[in-house]
Design a protein around this motif. Structure first.
Motif, PDB file in Angstrom:
ATOM      1  N   THR A 136       0.663  -1.082  -0.573  1.00  0.00           N
ATOM      2  CA  THR A 136       0.296   0.020   0.372  1.00  0.00           C
ATOM      3  C   THR A 136       0.889   1.024   0.137  1.00  0.00           C
ATOM      4  O   THR A 136       2.160   1.198   0.642  1.00  0.00           O
ATOM      5  CB  THR A 136      -1.070  -0.098   1.170  1.00  0.00           C
ATOM      6  N   PHE A 137      -0.025   2.413  -0.874  1.00  0.00           N
ATOM      7  CA  PHE A 137       1.110   3.600  -0.319  1.00  0.00           C
ATOM      8  C   PHE A 137      -0.208   4.043  -0.068  1.00  0.00           C
ATOM      9  O   PHE A 137      -1.290   4.755  -1.036  1.00  0.00           O
ATOM     10  CB  PHE A 137       1.343   4.022  -1.878  1.00  0.00           C
ATOM     11  N   THR A 138       0.064   5.047   1.017  1.00  0.00           N
ATOM     12  CA  THR A 138      -1.074   6.091   1.189  1.00  0.00           C
ATOM     13  C   THR A 138       0.032   7.919   1.609  1.00  0.00           C
ATOM     14  O   THR A 138       1.018   7.494   2.004  1.00  0.00           O
ATOM     15  CB  THR A 138      -1.305   5.512   2.186  1.00  0.00           C
ATOM     16  N   ASP A 139      -0.712   8.102   0.910  1.00  0.00           N
ATOM     17  CA  ASP A 139      -0.751   9.661   1.229  1.00  0.00           C
ATOM     18  C   ASP A 139      -0.948  10.674   2.539  1.00  0.00           C
ATOM     19  O   ASP A 139      -2.285  10.867   3.303  1.00  0.00           O
ATOM     20  CB  ASP A 139      -1.418  10.648  -0.140  1.00  0.00           C
ATOM     21  N   ASP A 140      -0.340  11.503   2.517  1.00  0.00           N
ATOM     22  CA  ASP A 140      -0.365  11.776   4.254  1.00  0.00           C
ATOM     23  C   ASP A 140      -1.194  12.907   4.421  1.00  0.00           C
ATOM     24  O   ASP A 140      -1.486  13.003   4.820  1.00  0.00           O
ATOM     25  CB  ASP A 140       0.970  12.211   4.806  1.00  0.00           C
ATOM     26  N   PHE A 141      -1.124  13.455   3.544  1.00  0.00           N
ATOM     27  CA  PHE A 141      -1.832  14.459   3.627  1.00  0.00           C
ATOM     28  C   PHE A 141      -3.451  14.687   3.292  1.00  0.00           C
ATOM     29  O   PHE A 141      -4.459  14.891   3.818  1.00  0.00           O
ATOM     30  CB  PHE A 141      -1.515  15.642   1.936  1.00  0.00           C
ATOM     31  N   SER A 142      -3.794  13.647   2.227  1.00  0.00           N
ATOM     32  CA  SER A 142      -4.940  13.363   1.151  1.00  0.00           C
ATOM     33  C   SER A 142      -5.861  11.936   2.285  1.00  0.00           C
ATOM     34  O   SER A 142      -6.736  11.941   2.671  1.00  0.00           O
ATOM     35  CB  SER A 142      -5.124  13.378  -0.244  1.00  0.00           C
ATOM     36  N   ARG A 143      -4.744  11.000   2.953  1.00  0.00           N
ATOM     37  CA  ARG A 143      -5.336   9.844   3.315  1.00  0.00           C
ATOM     38  C   ARG A 143      -5.326   9.146   2.126  1.00  0.00           C
ATOM     39  O   ARG A 143      -6.012   7.264   2.372  1.00  0.00           O
ATOM     40  CB  ARG A 143      -6.107  10.025   4.451  1.00  0.00           C
ATOM     41  N   TYR A 144      -5.294   9.391   0.803  1.00  0.00           N
ATOM     42  CA  TYR A 144      -5.618   8.324  -0.382  1.00  0.00           C
ATOM     43  C   TYR A 144      -5.088   7.425  -0.763  1.00  0.00           C
ATOM     44  O   TYR A 144      -3.705   7.719  -0.951  1.00  0.00           O
ATOM     45  CB  TYR A 144      -5.602   9.286  -1.516  1.00  0.00           C
ATOM     46  N   GLY A 145      -4.982   6.532  -1.572  1.00  0.00           N
ATOM     47  CA  GLY A 145      -4.291   5.196  -1.222  1.00  0.00           C
ATOM     48  C   GLY A 145      -4.562   4.268  -1.870  1.00  0.00           C
ATOM     49  O   GLY A 145      -5.217   4.289  -2.540  1.00  0.00           O
ATOM     50  N   TRP A 146      -2.850   3.813  -2.433  1.00  0.00           N
ATOM     51  CA  TRP A 146      -2.694   2.795  -3.701  1.00  0.00           C
ATOM     52  C   TRP A 146      -2.820   1.624  -3.476  1.00  0.00           C
ATOM     53  O   TRP A 146      -2.194   1.606  -2.189  1.00  0.00           O
ATOM     54  CB  TRP A 146      -1.749   3.498  -4.835  1.00  0.00           C
TER      55      TRP A 146
END
Length: 515
Positions: A186-196
């Motif tokens: 998983t890759f999770t953006d810290d600002f938006s918490r959007y995940g791939w």
């Protein structure tokens, strides 16, 4: 079965019979009462003359007549209409609950998220108003999410997308998926918490998934990844020995791209809390989805990607809006959401379909298609088990998979056929073969007179042949002839006698061939 409760029946004598632990099954066409249970409650029964009399404390309270193999209880005619209307109301209420305003229906559609998240969706006008009167303890959530309480700590959050990416690998998971995957990263953006999320065969494929993720997000959002936070696993950090750190391929790629690498200390997974929590939430949702429907466990990869898709469209405690809105600036829509694993009738693309062929096939919804407007379906009885289509009818009211749609087990039987063995080419003197009791015994006629010009067998050669036992073979030996069938080819028939005619003219010209 949908409910268990108490029912009351008014008999023709005016006695009101109260039944407890009544099971409500809408599919049943008759209402059945257990005589053994009433007997335990103190009721007595007298059967005879195609009728039954019911008594309580030596007082007759009701009777019934034999009809179609069952005793039909005589009820008060004035109460029958009222009772039927009550039953209809109950059925109507049960069906009315399974509507678009049902909170439990949307709780399942959204991957068993919490009630607070659903209320936030309603407050932000992403989801319409729901009726939470039917929102109760979800057994699937208890099975998939029950954990021990931990101490919560707060941290700072970045101010832009792709400034900090949290990553972690989870696995191995059994059974493997249809593509043979056992891990996921998983890759999770810290600002938006959007995940791939990416499925992996082995942990060593983490570098390939990083390259794919980096190229996709940087091209789409026109910004670069600044920092990646992970644990000290060998696939991320490399090795550390007496000479110092030996970075692996993942770490060397970050150095070549100028991306800052942040690692946790050994034995402290809580320092990578964002990625660890994301993995935990995903697995909890997957367990809830698989628990709600009786689909096969190798579909966990499809359920995992569906869970990640749902988390990107629902609010999170760490961000004020949905991750999708923070990343793209657009409000998400939930109109296309369906209950994972529900039954569906799908019309696949088939240009060779005939006029009388059914247009749809029975399947299960397993995932939303990325990059298209359709969905993915699992079809156990189709040649291609996973198909994509945008033409489907969903049946979300069911609570489990249909056994008839599961892959069928076909039993194969082996039938043995007795086939006479072909004659050997050198045994022209053997006129026939006798088969008795599954034992093949050659019958040699010693009285055959050899004609002039025919070759007489040499006695010396006969004596040198191996002596065969005259004992009767057992059935175990004879069964070997049943499993093998020898077919002579054309050249083997021709090799029996080289002087055989090969044409009509040769056969008519040489009379020696006729006997």
């Amino acid at each position: 079965m949908e409910n268990i409760g108490t029912a009351s029946l008014k008999l023709s004598s005016g006695f009101e019979l109260t039944l407890s632990d009544v099971v409500y099954v809408p599919s049943m066409r008759r209402n059945l009462i257990s005589v053994s249970v009433l007997d335990k409650c103190g009721f007595t029964f007298v059967f005879g003359n195609n009728e039954v009399k019911i008594s309580r404390n030596s007082s007759l309270i009701g009777f019934g007549v034999l009809y179609d193999g069952l005793y039909l209880l005589n009820l008060d005619p004035n109460s029958i209409v009222q009772r039927q209307s009550d039953v209809c109301n109950v059925v109507g209420n049960k069906r009315g609950r399974v509507t678009e305003s049902s909170s439990m229906l949307w709780h399942k559609r959204l991957g068993h998220i919490s009630r607070k998240r659903m209320e936030r969706l309603i407050k932000e006008n992403i989801l319409h108003s729901l009726d939470f009167s039917d929102f109760d303890n979800c057994i699937d959530c208890i099975k998939g999410k029950l954990t021990a309480k931990i101490r919560k700590t707060s941290g700072s959050r970045k101010e832009g997308i792709l400034q900090l990416i949290h990553t972690d690998i989870c696995g191995p998971i059994t059974p493997i998926t249809l593509g043979g995957y056992r891990y996921f990263i998983t890759f999770t953006d810290d600002f938006s918490r959007y995940g791939w999320i990416y499925l992996l065969h082995e942990k060593s494929e983490s570098l390939d998934s990083l390259k794919e993720f980096k190229a996709a997000v940087e091209l789409k959002f026109d910004t670069q990844v600044k920092c990646i936070h992970s644990d000290r696993g060998g696939e991320f950090y490399g090795r550390y020995d007496e000479t110092g750190r030996n970075p692996g391929p993942f770490a060397r790629f970050l150095q070549e791209c100028g991306i800052e690498a942040m690692y946790t200390m050994p034995g402290t997974p809580q320092q990578n809390g964002v990625a660890e929590r994301r993995n935990r939430t995903l697995m909890e949702m997957v367990r809830c989805m698989l628990s709600h429907f009786t689909l096969l466990d190798f579909l966990w990869g499809e359920a995992l990607k569906t869970a990640a898709y749902i988390l990107n469209h629902v609010p999170s405690k760490s961000v004020p809006k949905t991750p999708y809105e923070l990343l793209t600036g657009k409000r998400p829509t939930l109109k296309h959401f369906r209950v994972w694993g529900c039954k569906a009738e799908v019309r696949p693309y088939n240009p060779e379909i005939k006029k009388l062929d059914p247009k749809t096939i029975s399947s299960y919804f397993v995932r939303y298609s990325i990059g298209s407007r359709g969905c993915r379906f699992y079809c156990p009885n189709h040649t291609t088990r996973i198909i994509e289509s945008d033409r489907a009818i969903y049946f979300e009211e069911g609570s489990g998979g249909d056994v008839s749609m599961q892959p069928r087990t076909v039993e194969f039987r082996v039938e043995h056929v007795d086939v006479p063995l072909p004659f050997a080419p050198a045994m022209e003197s053997v006129p026939s073969t006798l088969i008795q009791n599954d034992v093949v015994e050659p019958m040699v006629d010693t009285d055959v007179d050899h004609g002039v010009g025919e070759d007489v067998p040499n006695p010396d050669i006969i004596e040198r042949e191996p002596r065969r036992s005259g004992r009767i073979s057992t059935s175990t030996q004879s069964t070997r002839f049943r499993d093998y069938v020898v077919y002579l080819q054309e050249h083997e028939f021709n090799s029996v006698e080289s002087t055989d005619p090969v044409s009509f003219h040769e056969a008519t010209s040489n009379s020696s061939h006729f006997h």
